[in-house]
Design an enzyme around this catalytic site. Structure first.
Site, PDB file in Angstrom:
ATOM      1  N   LEU A 153       0.821  -1.221   0.000  1.00  0.00           N
ATOM      2  CA  LEU A 153       0.000   0.000   0.000  1.00  0.00           C
ATOM      3  C   LEU A 153       0.849   1.262   0.000  1.00  0.00           C
ATOM      4  CD1 LEU A 153      -2.684  -1.056   2.660  1.00  0.00           C
ATOM      5  CD2 LEU A 153      -2.949  -1.022   0.172  1.00  0.00           C
ATOM      6  N   GLY A 156       7.784   3.380   3.514  1.00  0.00           N
ATOM      7  CA  GLY A 156       8.307   4.373   4.439  1.00  0.00           C
ATOM      8  C   GLY A 156       9.808   4.234   4.586  1.00  0.00           C
ATOM      9  N   LYS A 175       2.223  -2.903   8.713  1.00  0.00           N
ATOM     10  CA  LYS A 175       3.478  -2.181   8.480  1.00  0.00           C
ATOM     11  C   LYS A 175       4.635  -3.107   8.859  1.00  0.00           C
ATOM     12  CE  LYS A 175       4.134   2.141   9.910  1.00  0.00           C
ATOM     13  NZ  LYS A 175       4.449   3.272  10.831  1.00  0.00           N
ATOM     14  N   ASP A 272       5.547  14.645  13.216  1.00  0.00           N
ATOM     15  CA  ASP A 272       5.758  14.323  11.800  1.00  0.00           C
ATOM     16  C   ASP A 272       4.437  14.404  11.048  1.00  0.00           C
ATOM     17  OD1 ASP A 272       7.263  13.679   9.573  1.00  0.00           O
ATOM     18  OD2 ASP A 272       7.076  11.511   9.878  1.00  0.00           O
TER      19      ASP A 272
END
Length: 446
Positions: A153, A156, A175, A272
């Site tokens: 998807l 990072g 993740k 962030d």
């Protein structure tokens, strides 16, 4: 002298030893002394005549053997009967398992799975509020179809995010983090620890985590419409995001930040905030994600924190001096608001060796009403009330002020946006089929 001793012992040597009449008899053992009258009498009448009479009795040894066999058989029967009773009792009434011990063993198993998880202040009892659910790695592997590339998807700094489907047909996002250094490990622990204690409609929900060697996995709810960055700057170029939808997204972001700054104890600074860390579900509800760099205000000396963030979203005071406050998040919010308004990226290349931030480029035009309409994203250019456009631009300008004290609190930003969002999208604006109805009368803060 020897002769005298023999004469003294002679009467005793002449006494009969009844219990050892036959060497092969079981009665030779001292545990089974004779209890018959004939075996007791010689102890009181040690005469030679009675000795001879008893020695000539052939049934005495037989009787003794029968008694011993009866006693041994009785003892053996008692033992067998006792064991049978115990077996019957435990088969009919099995002991009930201790639920608390079962839960404790689950928690211990989780801690044994990963020693680093013991650092999480929230890891107490698996499956309850404020806890971390440990998911078996094999399930993660199966759910992602062995981390098939077509299930990616997004990507990072430390890994990829995969679409996955668990055994119960529940779709999730996984993740995958390669924690081969302290920074990656710290971000994993930080995100899991924070998200396990946070529950809010505009913050991503943590479903669990897993560990396999140096690789860490965080499982979230699946956000079907991806990131705001992809929606705005991907192939669709924001075509799915109307003006009201963009206002609704900005309101969702503000609500999530307000929760972090005002309702969490201690307050949380995201650190962030950017369009790629804002995810959209099937109904375009926005949720904040990626809390690896987030810190709790007061938990450590913020001025000594290593500089982290994304170029274009980092507040000037943090970038230059390392000063970090909740106003740093407000700056990031202002940049995202400009992306929604203008349809441009936070940082764009001007030439092969030079980049320009959206703040530097837009600031001179945002305050000029004659120029503002010309820089708005063409997708929404003619779909909003001009007065609302000026209001949103004013909010964005305040949020990206270089001096943090000039920036508003996120709560103030939230109340400025509520009147610009239709009622059915979570605001207070009433919108008729062909436009806004009684805008001034119905705009109110909640």
């Amino acid at each position: 002298m020897k002769m005298k001793l023999l004469l003294m012992l002679l009467p005793f040597l002449q006494q009969p030893i009844w219990v050892s009449a036959s060497p092969d008899s079981p009665l030779s053992s001292p545990q089974f002394p004779s209890i018959s009258p004939t075996s007791i009498m010689p102890a009181f009448s040690p005469t030679p005549g009675m000795q001879a009479g008893n020695e000539q009795n052939p049934t005495d040894s037989h009787k003794k053997m029968v008694i011993v066999v009866l006693v041994a058989s009785t003892a053996l029967g008692v033992v067998i009967l006792s064991l049978s009773c115990l077996w019957f009792h435990y088969s009919k009434y099995p002991s009930k398992p201790n639920t608390n011990n079962a839960q404790s063993s689950d928690a211990e198993k989780a801690l044994a799975l990963a020693p680093c998880l013991s650092k999480f202040s929230s890891l107490k009892v698996i499956g309850k509020k404020g806890s971390v659910v440990i998911i078996d790695y094999k399930k993660i592997e199966k759910a992602t179809n062995n981390f098939l590339e077509c299930n990616i998807l997004g990507e990072g700094g430390f890994g990829c995010v995969y679409k996955a489907q668990l055994d119960d047909d529940m779709e999730v996002a996984v993740k995958k983090l390669h924690c081969q250094n302290e920074n990656a490990e710290r971000e994993f622990e930080n995100e899991v620890d924070l998200l396990s204690k946070i529950q809010h409609p505009n913050i991503i929900s943590l479903l669990g985590c897993s560990i396999n060697g140096d690789t860490r996995f965080i499982v979230y709810e699946l956000m079907q419409n991806g990131s705001l960055e992809t929606q705005l700057h991907g192939p669709s170029h924001g075509s799915a995001l109307t003006w009201h939808m963009r206002m609704k997204i900005s309101l969702d972001i503000a609500r999530g930040l307000e929760y972090l700054h005002e309702n969490c104890n201690p307050p949380v600074i995201h650190r962030d905030l950017k369009s790629s860390n804002i995810l959209l579900d099937a109904n375009f509800n926005a949720k904040l994600c990626d809390f690896g760099l987030a810190i709790t205000d007061g938990s450590q000396e913020k001025n000594n924190i290593k500089l982290s963030g994304t170029l274009g979203y980092v507040a000037p005071e943090y970038l230059l001096d390392g000063n970090l406050t909740d106003k740093s998040d407000v700056y990031g919010f202002g940049v995202v608001l400009l992306e929604l308004l203008l349809g441009r990226k936070a940082v764009e290349k001007v030439s092969s060796a030079q980049c320009q931030s959206i703040v530097t480029w837009a600031m001179p035009q945002l305050t000029d009403r004659s120029k503002l309409p010309n820089i708005v994203d063409p997708v929404i250019k003619n779909s909003m009330d001009q007065k609302h456009l000026y209001q949103v631009a004013a909010v964005a300008v305040l949020c990206v002020q270089a001096e943090p004290s000039y920036r508003p609190l996120i709560t103030d930003v939230l109340h400025s946006l509520i009147p610009l969002v239709p009622v059915d999208l979570g605001g207070t604006l009433r919108v008729a089929e062909h436009g806004i109805v009684n805008d001034d009368a119905t705009c109110q803060q909640t």
